[in-house]
Write an enzyme that holds these catalytic residues in place. Structure first.
Site, mmCIF file in Angstrom:
data_model
loop_
_atom_site.group_PDB
_atom_site.id
_atom_site.type_symbol
_atom_site.label_atom_id
_atom_site.label_comp_id
_atom_site.label_asym_id
_atom_site.label_seq_id
_atom_site.Cartn_x
_atom_site.Cartn_y
_atom_site.Cartn_z
ATOM 1 N N HIS A 205 107.445 42.738 27.921
ATOM 2 C CA HIS A 205 107.807 41.312 27.785
ATOM 3 C C HIS A 205 109.286 41.055 28.054
ATOM 4 C CE1 HIS A 205 103.874 40.135 26.460
ATOM 5 N NE2 HIS A 205 103.907 40.904 25.391
ATOM 6 N N ASP B 283 97.867 46.161 29.172
ATOM 7 C CA ASP B 283 98.094 45.552 27.860
ATOM 8 C C ASP B 283 97.378 44.196 27.844
ATOM 9 O OD1 ASP B 283 100.398 45.819 25.433
ATOM 10 O OD2 ASP B 283 99.756 43.763 25.881
ATOM 11 N N HIS C 44 98.280 41.472 26.668
ATOM 12 C CA HIS C 44 99.209 40.376 26.932
ATOM 13 C C HIS C 44 99.782 40.529 28.348
ATOM 14 C CE1 HIS C 44 99.284 41.070 22.517
ATOM 15 N NE2 HIS C 44 99.180 39.751 22.496
ATOM 16 N N ASP D 171 95.912 47.020 23.179
ATOM 17 C CA ASP D 171 95.534 45.883 22.343
ATOM 18 C C ASP D 171 94.388 45.055 22.934
ATOM 19 O OD1 ASP D 171 97.345 45.217 24.323
ATOM 20 O OD2 ASP D 171 98.799 44.282 22.961
#
Ligand SMILES: [Zn+2]
Length: 309
Positions: free
Chosen positions: A125, A162, A164, A246
């Protein structure tokens, strides 16, 4: 396959507040999983520390100075609503970067075939000039740049599964035709980026968003039709995996329903792609994964696949 595993006690000294999902226990759970007999031959080494200047491979100096200035002498500093830094967070991040760079060095000089970096904090991120989403610096992006600067890699592919979207990696390489960024992720979900139409200035961003509730079948279809096709067209000299776990069905932060076998399958497909294009060079860096049982089982499966090919 010879797989090198990078770890370091400093990764457990990056402390987050009670109740924070990105916590020290994540690495303890992974270490517990690695006590199984299947990992007896895993080549585990201490992560080397990168010099601060390595950060500049993916971030401007002003940003490095800003993060350094935010590191507290004691207690925790809040970087954004969900990102914190403690006294050891900078050292932890630099060891994560050092490990990812050493992993790149090793796959290029043939010391080992592939590597897994079990570091915290995560990185995908972190944008060029913004630390966010539990991340300070973009470790995978720095590893890709290091491969280009030091080992002459012309093209590097970063594959991010991931749950996200890796807005940071997309931001860093938006204008760069020499790095392919492919991501499967849940959408809508934090951080809000990652639509199919976001393709970068040169068409080297490949987003494959999945819907809440999607499971292995949808993930594998997106991975085959979008990610693997993009890699084959791009012909990378190195594949870097932003390996978050995740998207596992147990994870509390998202709503995809992958199981361990899906991560095993995806790892296998990327090992094959690395074999086709990159002389097997594959470097995997831990990102998210917040259910301890789901993380340990999934990362363990991923590492076993790296070891056995
Ligand atoms: Zn994540």
């Amino acid at each position: 396959m010879v797989t090198r595993y990078f770890e370091h006690p400093i990764f457990k000294e990056h402390v987050t507040p009670p109740g924070h999902p990105e916590r020290v226990d994540r690495l303890r759970a992974l270490e517990e999983a690695l006590t199984a007999d299947a990992f007896a031959t895993l080549d585990r080494v201490e992560a080397p520390r990168a010099d601060e200047s390595a950060v500049l491979l993916a971030h401007p100096e002003s940003f490095l100075e800003k993060v350094k200035a935010q590191i507290p002498e004691e207690g925790l500093a809040r970087i954004d609503a969900d990102t914190v830094a403690g006294p050891k967070s900078m050292e932890a991040a630099l060891h994560g970067i050092g490990a990812a760079m050493a992993a790149v060095d090793g796959v290029f000089d043939r010391s080992f075939d592939n590597a897994f970096v079990a570091a915290r904090p995560p990185g995908h991120h972190a944008e060029k000039e913004t630390a966010m989403g539990f991340c300070l610096f973009n470790t995978a992006a720095i590893a890709a740049r290091h491969a280009q600067r030091t080992h002459g890699a012309e093209r590097v592919a970063i594959v991010d599964w991931d749950v996200h979207h890796g807005n940071g990696t997309q931001d860093i390489f938006w204008n760069d035709a020499s790095v392919l960024y492919c991501s499967t992720h849940q959408m809508p979900l934090y951080p809000g980026t990652g639509a199919k139409g976001e393709t970068g200035a040169h068409g080297t961003i490949c987003n494959a968003p999945l819907s809440p509730g999607d499971a292995g079948e949808a993930f594998r279809e997106a991975f085959k039709s979008r990610v693997l096709n993009a890699i084959d067209a791009f012909r990378p000299d190195l594949i870097v995996i932003s390996a978050g776990f995740d998207a596992h069905h147990r994870d509390p932060l998202a709503n995809l329903n992958l199981v361990e076998d899906d991560f095993d399958w995806a790892t296998g497909r990327l090992i094959e792609a690395a074999g086709r294009h990159a002389d097997n060079r594959l470097v995997s860096v831990l990102e998210g994964g917040y259910d301890l049982q789901g993380l340990a089982a999934s990362a363990g499966t991923h590492i076993q696949r790296l070891m056995w090919g």
